[in-house]
Design an enzyme around this catalytic site. Structure first.
Site, PDB file in Angstrom:
ATOM      1  N   CYS A   2       0.841  -1.196   0.000  1.00  0.00           N
ATOM      2  CA  CYS A   2       0.000   0.000   0.000  1.00  0.00           C
ATOM      3  C   CYS A   2       0.878   1.248   0.000  1.00  0.00           C
ATOM      4  CB  CYS A   2      -0.896  -0.006   1.234  1.00  0.00           C
ATOM      5  SG  CYS A   2      -1.852  -1.517   1.429  1.00  0.00           S
ATOM      6  N   ARG A  27       1.195   1.891  -5.923  1.00  0.00           N
ATOM      7  CA  ARG A  27       1.405   0.924  -4.846  1.00  0.00           C
ATOM      8  C   ARG A  27       0.111   0.233  -4.425  1.00  0.00           C
ATOM      9  NH1 ARG A  27       6.353   1.525  -2.229  1.00  0.00           N
ATOM     10  NH2 ARG A  27       5.481   0.403  -0.451  1.00  0.00           N
ATOM     11  N   TRP A  76      -3.729  -1.742  -1.419  1.00  0.00           N
ATOM     12  CA  TRP A  76      -3.682  -2.993  -2.168  1.00  0.00           C
ATOM     13  C   TRP A  76      -4.128  -4.067  -1.199  1.00  0.00           C
ATOM     14  CZ3 TRP A  76      -1.148  -7.770  -2.061  1.00  0.00           C
ATOM     15  CH2 TRP A  76      -1.203  -8.507  -3.250  1.00  0.00           C
ATOM     16  N   ASN A 102       0.913  -0.113   6.103  1.00  0.00           N
ATOM     17  CA  ASN A 102       1.377  -0.861   4.933  1.00  0.00           C
ATOM     18  C   ASN A 102       2.138  -2.068   5.456  1.00  0.00           C
ATOM     19  OD1 ASN A 102       2.407  -1.757   2.443  1.00  0.00           O
ATOM     20  ND2 ASN A 102       4.202  -0.433   2.633  1.00  0.00           N
ATOM     21  N   GLY A 103       1.720  -3.261   5.048  1.00  0.00           N
ATOM     22  CA  GLY A 103       2.394  -4.463   5.511  1.00  0.00           C
ATOM     23  C   GLY A 103       1.400  -5.571   5.802  1.00  0.00           C
ATOM     24  N   GLU A 485      10.914 -12.522 -19.826  1.00  0.00           N
ATOM     25  CA  GLU A 485      10.537 -11.122 -19.611  1.00  0.00           C
ATOM     26  C   GLU A 485       9.469 -10.681 -20.605  1.00  0.00           C
ATOM     27  OE1 GLU A 485      10.458  -7.289 -17.896  1.00  0.00           O
ATOM     28  OE2 GLU A 485      10.962  -9.303 -17.197  1.00  0.00           O
ATOM     29  N   LYS A 489       5.719  -9.280 -19.566  1.00  0.00           N
ATOM     30  CA  LYS A 489       5.211  -7.973 -19.978  1.00  0.00           C
ATOM     31  C   LYS A 489       3.842  -8.096 -20.632  1.00  0.00           C
ATOM     32  CE  LYS A 489       8.024  -5.326 -18.325  1.00  0.00           C
ATOM     33  NZ  LYS A 489       7.959  -6.288 -17.229  1.00  0.00           N
ATOM     34  N   LYS A 607       3.224  -1.891  -7.461  1.00  0.00           N
ATOM     35  CA  LYS A 607       4.600  -1.709  -7.915  1.00  0.00           C
ATOM     36  C   LYS A 607       5.621  -2.398  -7.013  1.00  0.00           C
ATOM     37  CE  LYS A 607       7.852   0.108 -10.470  1.00  0.00           C
ATOM     38  NZ  LYS A 607       8.061  -0.431 -11.832  1.00  0.00           N
TER      39      LYS A 607
END
Length: 612
Positions: A2, A27, A76, A102-103, A485, A489, A607
């Site tokens: 978050c 985030r 989040w 956050n956590g 990768e 994407k 992110k």
């Protein structure tokens, strides 16, 4: 994962909080909320489910919430579905303690049951509400102040947290605490700012305090006091952040991702120039001395997501250039395997944010086992940067889009230079080859720019194939790393089911999924194995697949086999990843745009993965 913000100053807090949350929405964007303390010391909380724009409308961009002290949160979801009830901030039962978090609190059920037995009620499914009520419980039971109440609570909490707390009976102050989840505090004259990440406060100050693990802070108007878990005052000095505030803006591009794709030539050049001095690789600032490097018997790359794919490239290059045994590990699995590590191993932890929870845990495990550690990170002062024995900074600048592009590309440069330097030290690479390889690395920015200047073919192709349901990426060796990768994407931003395979593994089951017009993208940049991969292209094409070949110009004729061909400039095959990944980034981007999706904020993703 978050994002949290805070403000204590002379201006209206709500607009500053909302602006900070806008910078941190990458985030988390399941819900958002703010709490603002007004001039009568009453804290007003406003929350909304969904994107931040809904909260902005609810507060009319902060104009309906008055006060000069406040905290904010963009979520989040971990515990409890996205909803207004589960959105932060959360209040204690009597509204005397208000906080954001956050956590993840791992023992929240145990703590919740303890609090229920002591008369507390809960109105959400979140672990955060448990933490806020626990602080309230100790505050009242022992009749102590905020620092002691928070400290007592944190001793009981297992997990990770970055906490911001307001207390009704202690107005004018924001209390902050941290364990494993990132949080910073900025001060500018008579204003103080709190945030999960630097971009949220760059507009206002570049003087930043990094809150250390198991540390608390009391944030007043233009003043910060730090405490340890004993409640003793800790002296700290601010760090001046040199990031340009404009680098965290879109700069005229429709999306941050496209801006960051186009920034790659510059940030790669910046990273090259920070490591290569006068045609030689200089790791003096990294702290890796010749004596340390000579003593290494094995190199282990540990990372998650795209950074893991960089580690796959690193494994190939270290063994090829330096002939040092090497392996790459998923950080989320590494710590649970009881890995065999000793003091002659170098564990290289790769992370853009420097706060990735699994990577940080892997770093700590490696240090416990006596290994030497190197962090390759993009954020100065981040947890991995501070805790690793040595650190190699990439100079990608702020990366806002959830799907990484420029951070990945600068991490590759770090890996190239590390592998070459080990190769030179072990006398596998002679002086002439050393200069040649450095010249090839220096050519990468201009070659990427040429690819970007001719991106319309990729856009055309993406518009034709954006409706596909499945895609496969195949390659061998370094081409397999590129495939990983490219596939990531595509899936993370276009929501197309996509998988990457070592090309030779197709026949071991996966080829049964190939049917008419299944998209198969083959990466063909490695001369010694190109014919092998080409034969796999023929196999899938004969079963109805639509084949795309990505290769180097003037390198190999694949147009008779591939339905569509993508060329990148020629380069030493060891460094082909840097060029080949660019069309694949563009392909994922344009497919997402063609489907009308939110490129920068794909569903269910955030992110910085700062929780397990």
């Amino acid at each position: 994962m978050c994002g949290i913000v805070g403000y204590n100053g002379k201006k209206e807090a709500a607009p500053i909080l909302l602006e900070g949350l806008t910078k941190l929405e990458y985030r988390g964007y399941d819900s958002a909320g703010i709490a603002v303390e007004d001039e009568n010391n009453i804290v007003n909380v406003i929350k909304a489910k969904g994107r931040l724009d809904i909260l902005k409308e609810k507060t009319e961009n902060g104009n309906l919430v008055h006060g000069k002290i406040g905290i904010g949160h963009t979520r989040w979801a971990t515990h409890g579905e996205p909803s207004e009830e589960n959105a932060h901030p959360h209040n204690s039962n009597d509204n005397s303690v208000i906080g954001v978090h956050n956590g993840i609190i791992e023992n929240y059920q145990e703590l919740r049951e303890k609090l229920i037995k002591n008369g507390y009620k809960f109105f959400s499914q979140t672990d955060t509400e448990v933490a806020i009520n626990l602080i309230d419980y100790y505050l009242k039971k022992y009749k102590i102040g905020p620092v002691d109440a928070i400290n007592r609570s944190l001793v009981r909490i297992r997990g990770s947290y970055a906490l911001e707390v307001l207390f009704k009976d202690y107005p004018g102050k924001i209390y902050v605490a941290r364990k494993d989840s990132p949080i910073i505090i900025g001060v500018n004259n008579d204003e103080s700012f709190v945030a999960s990440d630097v971009p949220a406060i760059l507009k206002y100050t570049n003087n930043v305090y990094y809150v250390d693990n198991l540390e608390l802070a009391c944030v007043e108007c233009g003043k910060v006091t730090f405490y340890d878990l004993n409640g003793d005052v800790v002296q700290k000095e601010p760090v001046k952040v040199t990031i340009d505030p404009q680098s965290a803006e879109k700069g005229g591009y429709e999306h941050f991702m496209m801006k960051e794709i186009h920034e790659q030539p510059k940030v790669i050049s910046d990273t090259i120039n920070s490591i290569i001095k006068e045609d030689r690789i200089d790791l003096a600032n990294v702290g890796l001395t010749k004596e340390v490097m000579e003593d290494i018997n094995q190199i282990i790359f540990v990372a998650c997501g795209s950074a893991y794919h960089v580690g796959v490239v690193g494994q190939y290059l270290i063994e090829d250039f330096a002939r040092i045994p090497s392996r790459v590990e998923l950080a989320s699995e590494f710590r649970y395997r009881n890995p065999i590590i000793d003091k002659k191993d170098l564990v290289v932890v790769i992370s853009q944010s420097g706060e990735t929870a699994d990577s940080l845990a892997a770093l700590r495990l490696a240090k416990e086992k006596g290994a030497k550690t190197l962090g390759i990170v993009n954020v100065v002062g981040s947890s991995i940067a501070r805790e690793a024995d040595n650190v190699l900074y990439t100079l990608a600048g702020p990366e806002i889009a959830v799907a990484t592009t420029k951070a990945y590309s600068t991490q590759l440069i770090a890996i190239y230079c590390l592998a070459i330097e080990f190769g030179k030290l072990r006398q596998i690479i002679d002086g002439e080859k050393y200069i040649e390889l450095i010249g090839e690395i220096k050519s990468i920015p201009d070659k990427i720019q040429k690819i970007l200047d001719d991106k319309e073919r990729i856009q055309w192709f993406a518009s034709k194939f954006s409706s596909i349901k499945d895609a496969f990426f195949i390659g061998r060796g370094i081409d397999y790393a590129i495939s990983l990768e490219g596939s990531l994407k595509m899936k993370e931003i276009s929501y197309i089911h996509s998988e990457a395979y070592a090309a030779g593994e197709l026949k071991h089951g996966t080829i049964s999924l190939i049917e008419n017009n299944t998209l198969v993208i083959s990466i063909l940049t490695q001369p010694q194995i190109i014919e092998k991969t080409l034969s796999n292209m023929v196999e899938v094409k004969s079963r109805g697949a639509y084949t795309v070949g990505l290769t180097m110009a003037g390198f190999f004729n694949i147009e008779d086999t591939a339905n569509f061909t993508i060329y990148v400039p020629k380069i030493d095959p060891h460094f082909a990843t840097s060029l080949a990944v660019i069309p694949l980034q563009l392909l994922g981007y344009y497919m997402s745009c063609a489907k009308g999706l939110d490129v920068d904020k794909p569903r269910n993703l955030a992110k910085s993965v700062t929780v397990e």
